[in-house]
Design an enzyme around this catalytic site. Structure first.
Site, PDB file in Angstrom:
ATOM      1  N   SER A  17      33.974 -23.676  47.245  1.00 38.52           N
ATOM      2  CA  SER A  17      32.849 -24.101  48.089  1.00 38.52           C
ATOM      3  C   SER A  17      31.524 -23.879  47.380  1.00 38.52           C
ATOM      4  O   SER A  17      30.660 -24.754  47.351  1.00 38.52           O
ATOM      5  CB  SER A  17      32.788 -23.274  49.370  1.00 38.52           C
ATOM      6  N   ARG A  40      24.707 -19.483  50.025  1.00 33.17           N
ATOM      7  CA  ARG A  40      25.449 -18.925  51.164  1.00 33.17           C
ATOM      8  C   ARG A  40      24.967 -19.514  52.495  1.00 33.17           C
ATOM      9  O   ARG A  40      25.748 -19.714  53.421  1.00 33.17           O
ATOM     10  CB  ARG A  40      25.310 -17.402  51.161  1.00 33.17           C
ATOM     11  N   HIS A  43      26.435 -22.921  52.737  1.00 35.99           N
ATOM     12  CA  HIS A  43      27.864 -22.729  53.023  1.00 35.99           C
ATOM     13  C   HIS A  43      28.101 -22.561  54.526  1.00 35.99           C
ATOM     14  O   HIS A  43      29.070 -23.082  55.078  1.00 35.99           O
ATOM     15  CB  HIS A  43      28.309 -21.477  52.247  1.00 35.99           C
TER      16      HIS A  43
END
Ligand SMILES: C/C1=C2N=C(/C=C3N=C(/C(C)=C4\N[C@@](C)([C@@H]5N=C1[C@](C)(CCC(=O)O)[C@H]5CC(=O)O)[C@@](C)(CC(=O)O)[C@@H]4CCC(=O)O)[C@@](C)(CC(=O)O)[C@@H]\3CCC(=O)O)C(C)(C)[C@@H]/2CCC(=O)O
Length: 210
Positions: A17, A40, A43
């Protein structure tokens, strides 16, 4: 029975990812440490385009990390934020606090004529100095934090201001960026944000990497 082909290892999924995000998102305006945080956050929302709305005040990442390392409590506007924080990542077993459902909160809300999310902040004030604030849901909580700071409340070390939605979300984050009362901040401009993105930001600041 069909055989599905998918990755079954958690770390491998995260690694893949993060690699996809780094290849697709434009992170060029961020420092290396800001880019880690941005990855992050992307994500958590599944939207590489979101990165264009991220704004990190100078010194935000280092201030938040230093506060967490020194054991600062983390104040959250919603339990969804608090529950999303991975305790094992926290560098000093930091306390994660959400006062939304304290017995006094509803009464305070009536008293101050504001939402419960805003009223809950009244219970933070004593321990606000040097803390990390993580607001991922309620625009009224962010506006009220700014009102408390305007009125002389102790300053947190860092503010993660990422409320989501249509009423007050963009405006509260604009207000934080306009005057953060000297506190370094991270915001997502506009309507985007949310508890998951905010918890992800804390998780990234708590420990870089996977
Ligand atoms: C107006 C509110 C908004 N809530 C949004 C989005 C989500 N909220 C969820 C949940 C479960 C909760 N929201 C409350 C914080 C509740 N939400 C509000 C308030 C009415 C006012 C806040 C504000 O405008 O600043 C607020 C209640 C209050 O008095 O403060 C929540 C406490 C409601 C409750 O359960 O009593 C609760 C938080 C629970 C917790 O985690 O502690 C959602 C999951 C929606 C749902 O249930 O369908 C969702 C989560 C989004 C996220 O990522 O966090 C908005 C969109 C942010 C909205 C404010 C802006 C708007 O445009 O309307």
């Amino acid at each position: 029975m069909p055989e599905y082909d998918y990755i079954r290892d958690g770390d491998a999924i995260y690694e893949r990812s993060f690699a996809i995000i780094r290849s697709e998102a434009d992170l060029s305006r961020f420092s290396d440490e800001e880019a880690d945080l941005a990855v992050r956050m992307v994500h958590a929302c599944g939207l590489v385009e979101a990165a264009q709305y991220f704004q990190f005040a100078p010194g935000f990442v280092s201030a938040a990390r230093a506060a967490l390392r020194s054991g600062a409590p983390i104040f959250c506007d919603a339990f969804m934020v608090a529950h999303g924080i991975t305790r094992a990542r926290l560098p000093a077993d930091n306390e994660v606090i959400c006062t939304l459902r304290e017995p006094q909160t509803a009464d305070i809300a009536r008293e101050i004529g504001n939402t419960r999310s805003a009223a809950a902040l009244k219970l933070w004030v004593e321990r606000l100095a040097g803390s990390v604030v993580a607001i991922g849901n309620a625009p009224t909580a962010l506006f009220y934090l700014l009102e408390l700071l305007r009125d002389g409340a102790p300053k947190p070390a860092a503010i993660i201001g990422m409320p989501v939605g249509f009423v007050g979300a963009a405006e509260s984050k604009d207000a934080l960026a306009e005057n953060s009362y000297g506190v370094p901040y991270a915001i997502v401009r506009g309507r985007l944000g949310g508890s998951a993105m905010t918890a992800a930001a804390v998780n990234s600041l708590a420990r870089p990497g996977l």
